[in-house]
Design a protein around this motif. Structure first.
Motif, PDB file in Angstrom:
ATOM      1  N   VAL A  41       0.821  -1.216   0.000  1.00  0.00           N
ATOM      2  CA  VAL A  41       0.000   0.000   0.000  1.00  0.00           C
ATOM      3  C   VAL A  41       0.863   1.278   0.000  1.00  0.00           C
ATOM      4  CG1 VAL A  41      -0.340   0.207   2.514  1.00  0.00           C
ATOM      5  CG2 VAL A  41      -2.164   0.936   0.943  1.00  0.00           C
ATOM      6  N   LEU A  42       2.120   1.163   0.392  1.00  0.00           N
ATOM      7  CA  LEU A  42       3.005   2.334   0.349  1.00  0.00           C
ATOM      8  C   LEU A  42       3.816   2.404  -0.957  1.00  0.00           C
ATOM      9  CD1 LEU A  42       4.160   2.731   4.072  1.00  0.00           C
ATOM     10  CD2 LEU A  42       2.279   3.852   2.862  1.00  0.00           C
ATOM     11  N   THR A  43       3.324   1.770  -1.992  1.00  0.00           N
ATOM     12  CA  THR A  43       3.932   1.881  -3.323  1.00  0.00           C
ATOM     13  C   THR A  43       3.939   3.354  -3.726  1.00  0.00           C
ATOM     14  OG1 THR A  43       3.244  -0.333  -3.922  1.00  0.00           O
ATOM     15  CG2 THR A  43       3.572   1.198  -5.744  1.00  0.00           C
ATOM     16  N   HIS A  44       5.109   3.876  -4.039  1.00  0.00           N
ATOM     17  CA  HIS A  44       5.273   5.311  -4.328  1.00  0.00           C
ATOM     18  C   HIS A  44       4.311   5.809  -5.432  1.00  0.00           C
ATOM     19  CE1 HIS A  44       7.439   9.042  -5.458  1.00  0.00           C
ATOM     20  NE2 HIS A  44       7.883   9.014  -4.197  1.00  0.00           N
ATOM     21  N   THR A  45       4.234   5.074  -6.528  1.00  0.00           N
ATOM     22  CA  THR A  45       3.384   5.505  -7.653  1.00  0.00           C
ATOM     23  C   THR A  45       1.903   5.596  -7.268  1.00  0.00           C
ATOM     24  OG1 THR A  45       4.953   4.535  -9.198  1.00  0.00           O
ATOM     25  CG2 THR A  45       2.777   4.995 -10.077  1.00  0.00           C
ATOM     26  N   LEU A  46       1.468   4.744  -6.368  1.00  0.00           N
ATOM     27  CA  LEU A  46       0.071   4.778  -5.926  1.00  0.00           C
ATOM     28  C   LEU A  46      -0.257   6.129  -5.285  1.00  0.00           C
ATOM     29  CD1 LEU A  46      -2.639   3.281  -5.354  1.00  0.00           C
ATOM     30  CD2 LEU A  46      -1.598   2.457  -3.229  1.00  0.00           C
ATOM     31  N   HIS A  47       0.732   6.711  -4.614  1.00  0.00           N
ATOM     32  CA  HIS A  47       0.490   7.983  -3.912  1.00  0.00           C
ATOM     33  C   HIS A  47       0.650   9.204  -4.804  1.00  0.00           C
ATOM     34  CE1 HIS A  47       0.295   6.211   0.198  1.00  0.00           C
ATOM     35  NE2 HIS A  47       0.766   5.213  -0.515  1.00  0.00           N
ATOM     36  N   TYR A  48       1.626   9.176  -5.715  1.00  0.00           N
ATOM     37  CA  TYR A  48       1.951  10.398  -6.454  1.00  0.00           C
ATOM     38  C   TYR A  48       1.779  10.321  -7.974  1.00  0.00           C
ATOM     39  CZ  TYR A  48       4.112  11.101  -1.875  1.00  0.00           C
ATOM     40  OH  TYR A  48       4.324  11.192  -0.532  1.00  0.00           O
ATOM     41  N   GLY A  49       1.553   9.132  -8.493  1.00  0.00           N
ATOM     42  CA  GLY A  49       1.305   9.015  -9.938  1.00  0.00           C
ATOM     43  C   GLY A  49       2.534   9.038 -10.823  1.00  0.00           C
ATOM     44  N   TRP A  50       3.734   8.975 -10.187  1.00  0.00           N
ATOM     45  CA  TRP A  50       4.981   8.990 -10.977  1.00  0.00           C
ATOM     46  C   TRP A  50       5.264   7.566 -11.464  1.00  0.00           C
ATOM     47  CZ3 TRP A  50      10.558   8.801  -8.885  1.00  0.00           C
ATOM     48  CH2 TRP A  50      11.478   9.200  -9.868  1.00  0.00           C
ATOM     49  N   GLY A  51       4.756   7.256 -12.618  1.00  0.00           N
ATOM     50  CA  GLY A  51       4.909   5.939 -13.225  1.00  0.00           C
ATOM     51  C   GLY A  51       4.440   6.110 -14.663  1.00  0.00           C
ATOM     52  N   VAL A  52       4.733   5.158 -15.525  1.00  0.00           N
ATOM     53  CA  VAL A  52       4.291   5.266 -16.917  1.00  0.00           C
ATOM     54  C   VAL A  52       3.728   3.918 -17.358  1.00  0.00           C
ATOM     55  CG1 VAL A  52       6.119   6.962 -17.404  1.00  0.00           C
ATOM     56  CG2 VAL A  52       6.438   4.580 -18.084  1.00  0.00           C
ATOM     57  N   PHE A  53       2.876   3.956 -18.374  1.00  0.00           N
ATOM     58  CA  PHE A  53       2.303   2.698 -18.855  1.00  0.00           C
ATOM     59  C   PHE A  53       2.134   2.718 -20.358  1.00  0.00           C
ATOM     60  CE2 PHE A  53      -1.359   5.396 -18.023  1.00  0.00           C
ATOM     61  CZ  PHE A  53      -2.228   5.110 -19.060  1.00  0.00           C
ATOM     62  N   GLU A  54       1.691   1.596 -20.897  1.00  0.00           N
ATOM     63  CA  GLU A  54       1.374   1.482 -22.314  1.00  0.00           C
ATOM     64  C   GLU A  54       0.041   0.760 -22.464  1.00  0.00           C
ATOM     65  OE1 GLU A  54       2.026   2.252 -25.460  1.00  0.00           O
ATOM     66  OE2 GLU A  54       3.446   3.683 -24.642  1.00  0.00           O
ATOM     67  N   GLY A  55      -0.576   0.927 -23.599  1.00  0.00           N
ATOM     68  CA  GLY A  55      -1.779   0.177 -23.962  1.00  0.00           C
ATOM     69  C   GLY A  55      -1.519  -0.366 -25.355  1.00  0.00           C
ATOM     70  N   ILE A  56      -1.540  -1.686 -25.491  1.00  0.00           N
ATOM     71  CA  ILE A  56      -1.165  -2.342 -26.752  1.00  0.00           C
ATOM     72  C   ILE A  56      -2.247  -3.390 -27.042  1.00  0.00           C
ATOM     73  CG2 ILE A  56       0.777  -3.508 -27.944  1.00  0.00           C
ATOM     74  CD1 ILE A  56       2.587  -2.776 -25.571  1.00  0.00           C
ATOM     75  N   ARG A  57      -2.431  -3.731 -28.305  1.00  0.00           N
ATOM     76  CA  ARG A  57      -3.382  -4.812 -28.596  1.00  0.00           C
ATOM     77  C   ARG A  57      -2.749  -5.893 -29.462  1.00  0.00           C
ATOM     78  NH1 ARG A  57      -9.106  -4.615 -27.770  1.00  0.00           N
ATOM     79  NH2 ARG A  57      -9.887  -2.523 -27.323  1.00  0.00           N
ATOM     80  N   ALA A  58      -3.169  -7.129 -29.194  1.00  0.00           N
ATOM     81  CA  ALA A  58      -2.817  -8.258 -30.059  1.00  0.00           C
ATOM     82  C   ALA A  58      -4.121  -8.705 -30.692  1.00  0.00           C
ATOM     83  CB  ALA A  58      -2.213  -9.395 -29.248  1.00  0.00           C
ATOM     84  N   TYR A  59      -4.059  -9.049 -31.977  1.00  0.00           N
ATOM     85  CA  TYR A  59      -5.264  -9.475 -32.690  1.00  0.00           C
ATOM     86  C   TYR A  59      -5.138 -10.897 -33.212  1.00  0.00           C
ATOM     87  CZ  TYR A  59      -6.851  -4.609 -32.761  1.00  0.00           C
ATOM     88  OH  TYR A  59      -7.271  -3.354 -32.410  1.00  0.00           O
ATOM     89  N   HIS A  60      -6.283 -11.568 -33.273  1.00  0.00           N
ATOM     90  CA  HIS A  60      -6.373 -12.906 -33.863  1.00  0.00           C
ATOM     91  C   HIS A  60      -6.484 -12.673 -35.365  1.00  0.00           C
ATOM     92  CE1 HIS A  60      -8.484 -17.087 -33.563  1.00  0.00           C
ATOM     93  NE2 HIS A  60      -7.408 -17.104 -34.323  1.00  0.00           N
TER      94      HIS A  60
END
Ligand SMILES: *Cc1c(COP(=O)(O)O)cnc(C)c1O
Length: 305
Positions: free
Chosen positions: A24-43
């Motif tokens: 619960v004390l994960t730094h990103t959970l508190h301040y939002g300093w993190g990055v992500f991606e959204g990717i798709r795989a198709y059939h």
């Protein structure tokens, strides 16, 4: 979550979906300093499974880390391999892929001496983000009262976790008003983008999209631009106003989650005929053929699983 799969890749290992937890004390959970991606795989049409523009997504993930100064303890090759392996382990042919680089627990100040970067990759089945009906008939959008991030306030070209509070505020506002998606204006009042999609308009056969100023540089946007150019449609990257948007013959959104979604109404004003336009449908059809491996010219965009 009903689309739950078997395993999630966390810091180099596969863990059971239910055990992929953090403190619960994960730094990103508190301040939002993190990055992500959204990717798709198709059939694909031939039965294979392919990730759409994997290289560009991995490059953008590393670019986002670079922008916000988060070290990522893996190489691009390792992350690429981990994404493909996560799809294989979960035996998914078609999936949404969510890599996230976040700061773990340890220090709670906004400045941390040691940056404890962690990486997780989850995959799950996720259908049309703005609905199957929306893909076919178009959606109703509304301009939000919340302005898109200032280019020198938050870094708009990075998919930073904390940036999405802006998107959530806009989206919650317009959903509670009875619309499907929010469009945000930039700090100067020009059209920027939707809460998680880039925007295109068509007027008299000319396609326009917002330039790379306050927007997230979408990989779907880039694909749409390439497809449009190859089809010979005139295309401009130029800013435009809210009233120009109202007067457009066609409007559509592009994004990994939303794919190519037509917009049939903005602020209660019908767009064009009120149905997805011819150019929108042409690009949408080629886009879906492309991701399913039916277009030889764009085969380079596919990474087979
Ligand atoms: C991810 C995202 C997009 C779309 O980018 P794609 O690479 O096409 O998925 C557009 N706008 C915002 C704010 C986003 O977060």
């Amino acid at each position: 979550m009903d689309a739950k799969t078997e395993k999630i890749w966390m810091d180099g290992e596969f863990v059971d979906w239910d055990k992929a937890t953090i403190h619960v004390l994960t730094h990103t959970l508190h301040y939002g300093w993190g990055v992500f991606e959204g990717i798709r795989a198709y059939h694909c049409h031939d039965g294979a499974s392919a990730v759409f523009r994997l290289k560009e997504h991995v490059d953008r993930l590393f670019g986002s880390c670079h922008i916000v100064d988060i070290p990522i303890p893996y190489t691009k090759e390792e992350i690429t391999g981990a994404i493909l392996e996560t799809l294989r382990v979960n035996k998914l042919k078609e999936a949404y892929i969510r890599p996230i680089v976040f700061i773990g627990d340890g220090e709670m100040g906004i400045y941390t001496k040691e940056v404890n970067s962690r990486v997780a990759i989850a995959v799950w089945g996720w259908g049309a983000y703005l609905g199957d009906e929306g893909l076919k008939k178009g959606i109703r959008a509304k301009i939000s009262s919340f302005t898109r991030l200032h280019v020198n306030g938050q870094m708009t070209k990075a998919k930073v976790c904390g940036n999405y509070v802006n998107s959530i505020l806009a989206k919650r506002e317009i959903i509670s008003a009875g619309y499907d998606e929010a469009i945000l204006l930039d700090t100067e009042g020009y059209v920027s983008e939707a809460s998680g999609e880039n925007i295109f308009i068509v007027k008299n056969g000319v396609i326009k999209t917002t330039p790379l100023t306050s927007i997230l540089p979408g990989i779907t946007r880039d694909s749409v631009m390439a497809i449009a150019k190859d089809k010979g449609y005139p295309l401009l990257e130029e800013r435009f106003t809210r009233d120009e948007l109202y007067l457009a013959d066609e409007v559509f959104f592009s994004g990994t989650a939303a794919e190519i979604t037509p917009v049939r109404e903005v602020d209660n004003r019908q767009i064009g005929s009120g149905f997805p336009g011819a150019i929108t449908l042409d690009i949408q059809e080629t886009f879906f053929d492309t991701v399913k491996g039916r277009v030889d010219a764009y085969k380079d965009w596919l990474s087979y699983v």
